[in-house]
Scaffold this motif. Structure first.
Motif, PDB file in Angstrom:
ATOM      1  N   GLU A 147     -16.793  20.920 -25.601  1.00 55.93           N
ATOM      2  CA  GLU A 147     -16.406  22.306 -25.828  1.00 55.93           C
ATOM      3  C   GLU A 147     -14.982  22.288 -26.366  1.00 55.93           C
ATOM      4  N   TRP A 148     -14.790  22.817 -27.571  1.00 61.93           N
ATOM      5  CA  TRP A 148     -13.468  22.870 -28.181  1.00 61.93           C
ATOM      6  C   TRP A 148     -12.901  24.269 -27.968  1.00 61.93           C
ATOM      7  N   LYS A 149     -12.007  24.402 -27.023  1.00 61.42           N
ATOM      8  CA  LYS A 149     -11.377  25.693 -26.783  1.00 61.42           C
ATOM      9  C   LYS A 149     -10.384  25.980 -27.899  1.00 61.42           C
ATOM     10  N   LEU A 150     -10.379  27.195 -28.381  1.00 60.44           N
ATOM     11  CA  LEU A 150      -9.548  27.563 -29.519  1.00 60.44           C
ATOM     12  C   LEU A 150      -8.279  28.286 -29.090  1.00 60.44           C
ATOM     13  N   PHE A 183      -7.773  29.588 -40.075  1.00 64.50           N
ATOM     14  CA  PHE A 183      -7.101  28.555 -39.301  1.00 64.50           C
ATOM     15  C   PHE A 183      -7.866  27.235 -39.350  1.00 64.50           C
ATOM     16  N   ARG A 184      -7.171  26.188 -38.902  1.00 65.67           N
ATOM     17  CA  ARG A 184      -7.766  24.861 -38.815  1.00 65.67           C
ATOM     18  C   ARG A 184      -8.071  24.538 -37.349  1.00 65.67           C
ATOM     19  N   VAL A 185      -9.200  23.883 -37.124  1.00 59.55           N
ATOM     20  CA  VAL A 185      -9.578  23.400 -35.791  1.00 59.55           C
ATOM     21  C   VAL A 185      -9.558  21.882 -35.824  1.00 59.55           C
ATOM     22  N   ASP A 186      -8.835  21.270 -34.892  1.00 56.82           N
ATOM     23  CA  ASP A 186      -8.731  19.816 -34.832  1.00 56.82           C
ATOM     24  C   ASP A 186      -9.034  19.350 -33.403  1.00 56.82           C
ATOM     25  N   PRO A 187     -10.225  18.825 -33.161  1.00 55.34           N
ATOM     26  CA  PRO A 187     -10.603  18.427 -31.800  1.00 55.34           C
ATOM     27  C   PRO A 187      -9.817  17.222 -31.283  1.00 55.34           C
ATOM     28  N   GLU A 197      -2.032  25.816 -34.352  1.00 49.05           N
ATOM     29  CA  GLU A 197      -1.220  27.017 -34.569  1.00 49.05           C
ATOM     30  C   GLU A 197      -0.421  26.943 -35.863  1.00 49.05           C
ATOM     31  N   SER A 198       0.043  25.734 -36.215  1.00 49.44           N
ATOM     32  CA  SER A 198       0.849  25.579 -37.435  1.00 49.44           C
ATOM     33  C   SER A 198       0.003  25.698 -38.696  1.00 49.44           C
ATOM     34  N   ASP A 199      -1.308  25.598 -38.548  1.00 45.67           N
ATOM     35  CA  ASP A 199      -2.227  25.728 -39.681  1.00 45.67           C
ATOM     36  C   ASP A 199      -3.058  26.994 -39.553  1.00 45.67           C
ATOM     37  N   ALA A 234      -4.912  27.131 -50.993  1.00 42.10           N
ATOM     38  CA  ALA A 234      -4.672  26.288 -49.821  1.00 42.10           C
ATOM     39  C   ALA A 234      -4.560  27.158 -48.577  1.00 42.10           C
ATOM     40  N   LEU A 235      -4.757  26.540 -47.432  1.00 44.32           N
ATOM     41  CA  LEU A 235      -4.614  27.233 -46.157  1.00 44.32           C
ATOM     42  C   LEU A 235      -3.147  27.585 -45.924  1.00 44.32           C
ATOM     43  N   GLY A 236      -2.896  28.783 -45.399  1.00 43.55           N
ATOM     44  CA  GLY A 236      -1.542  29.196 -45.071  1.00 43.55           C
ATOM     45  C   GLY A 236      -0.835  29.969 -46.159  1.00 43.55           C
ATOM     46  N   LYS A 237      -1.491  30.145 -47.301  1.00 44.86           N
ATOM     47  CA  LYS A 237      -0.878  30.867 -48.410  1.00 44.86           C
ATOM     48  C   LYS A 237      -1.580  32.197 -48.641  1.00 44.86           C
ATOM     49  N   ASN A 238      -0.937  33.046 -49.449  1.00 42.98           N
ATOM     50  CA  ASN A 238      -1.571  34.297 -49.827  1.00 42.98           C
ATOM     51  C   ASN A 238      -2.632  34.040 -50.891  1.00 42.98           C
ATOM     52  N   ALA A 239      -3.596  34.940 -50.981  1.00 45.90           N
ATOM     53  CA  ALA A 239      -4.686  34.774 -51.943  1.00 45.90           C
ATOM     54  C   ALA A 239      -4.175  34.848 -53.372  1.00 45.90           C
TER      55      ALA A 239
END
Length: 322
Positions: A147-150, A183-187, A197-199, A234-239
């Motif tokens: 279980e990956w808690k977010l 966001f990014r999930v990293d198990p 959180e930084s991503d 890229a992730l973290g930028k505006n569209a």
């Protein structure tokens, strides 16, 4: 609803230049054929036993087609694992009944979404009763092992590989959306929460994100319940590009590997979009990396069934994600 002139042209073009959908056979269609055969077997009042991965009172709610001869189907709280035979056909290779988390007191749940992961050895599941976690099933054992808690303040509603076809590699991370964040999930992180959180890019406005997908270069397309589509480099930028809504929610979204073509699923039709910029200083570039001229946004092709096909079906059109 208010539209600027250029957005009004975009909407009118999409609504008036419809494209009729023709028949096509695909891997997913082949899986559906196998499922239809199963359903016929269940409905048959003969002495044959029903398929052992679900009952006739349950409907298929999800389909994931892998790249190593495996396809996975959700039916209620059960998972059916289909494998390709040596003669190119599909057969039911295994079942998992009553999906539940890894904890001893975990309750059975009906997964709302799933994604093949780690070279099709794992299946990542979303639990509609707990959208603050993801669950990883080991397809070799048929058990949910992690279980990956977010984050207690973030409810995930969609997920995708970090790059197109990253699930064919050993890549561990994946991307997700909530109603107003990507966001990014990293198990692998040591913290209890696996959301990085930084991503994470969180937006103040209520964007109502509903689906996302990536290209082979990691560019991101996000659809929303409002019906608009955003393209990010890229992730973290505006569209870089935002395609206006046509009035219907985006249920699912996908792109070709190079990102040139995008298809979005709405309730009664599909939208096909060419993301290559055709005019201006950025001509030839992708709408993922450069902005379209304000007066030259791509005009989507609206794909919908013919009225006679709808009448023949005798049911309301209600597409699932393409």
């Amino acid at each position: 609803m208010y539209f600027q002139d250029v957005e009004q042209e975009y909407v009118l073009t999409a609504m008036t230049e419809d494209v009729e959908m023709s028949d096509a056979q695909s891997d997913e269609a082949e899986v559906e054929d196998v499922l239809a055969e199963d359903s016929e077997d269940v409905d048959d009042e003969s002495d044959q036993e029903a398929p052992d991965w679900g009952t006739k009172n349950e409907r298929n709610s999800g389909l994931a087609v892998g790249h190593n001869g495996i396809s996975v189907v959700l039916r209620g709280s059960n998972v059916g694992i289909f494998r390709e035979t040596t003669d190119g056909k599909l057969e039911l290779g295994g079942t998992v009944k009553g999906v539940k988390g890894p904890a001893k007191n975990a309750r059975v749940f009906n997964p709302s979404k799933m994604m093949l992961h780690e070279q099709d050895r794992s299946l990542v599941l979303m639990n509609p009763d707990n959208l603050h976690s993801l669950y990883r099933m080991d397809l070799e054992t048929g058990k949910v092992v992690d279980e990956w808690k977010l984050n207690d303040n973030v409810a995930i509603n969609a997920m995708t590989p970090v790059e197109k076809l990253a699930q064919l590699t050993g890549e561990q991370t994946l991307l997700g959306t909530s109603h107003n964040a990507i966001f990014r999930v990293d198990p692998r992180v040591s913290e209890q929460n696996k959301l990085v959180e930084s991503d994470m890019k969180q937006y103040v406005t209520k964007n109502k994100f509903s689906s996302l997908v990536t290209t082979e270069r990691g560019h991101i397309a996000v659809g929303s319940e409002k019906g608009d589509i955003r393209l990010f480099d890229a992730l973290g930028k505006n569209a870089k590009t935002m395609l206006p809504a046509l009035g219907d929610a985006i249920r699912g979204i996908d792109v070709t590997k190079d990102g040139r073509w995008l298809i979005a699923t709405c309730k009664t039709y599909l939208l096909l979009v060419d993301t290559q910029i055709g005019t201006g200083k950025n001509a030839g570039s992708s709408g993922f990396t450069k902005s379209f001229p304000a007066d030259a946004k791509p005009k989507p092709k609206k794909l919908q069934l013919r009225p006679e096909h709808v009448a023949f079906m005798g049911a309301k059109i209600d597409f699932s994600p393409a």
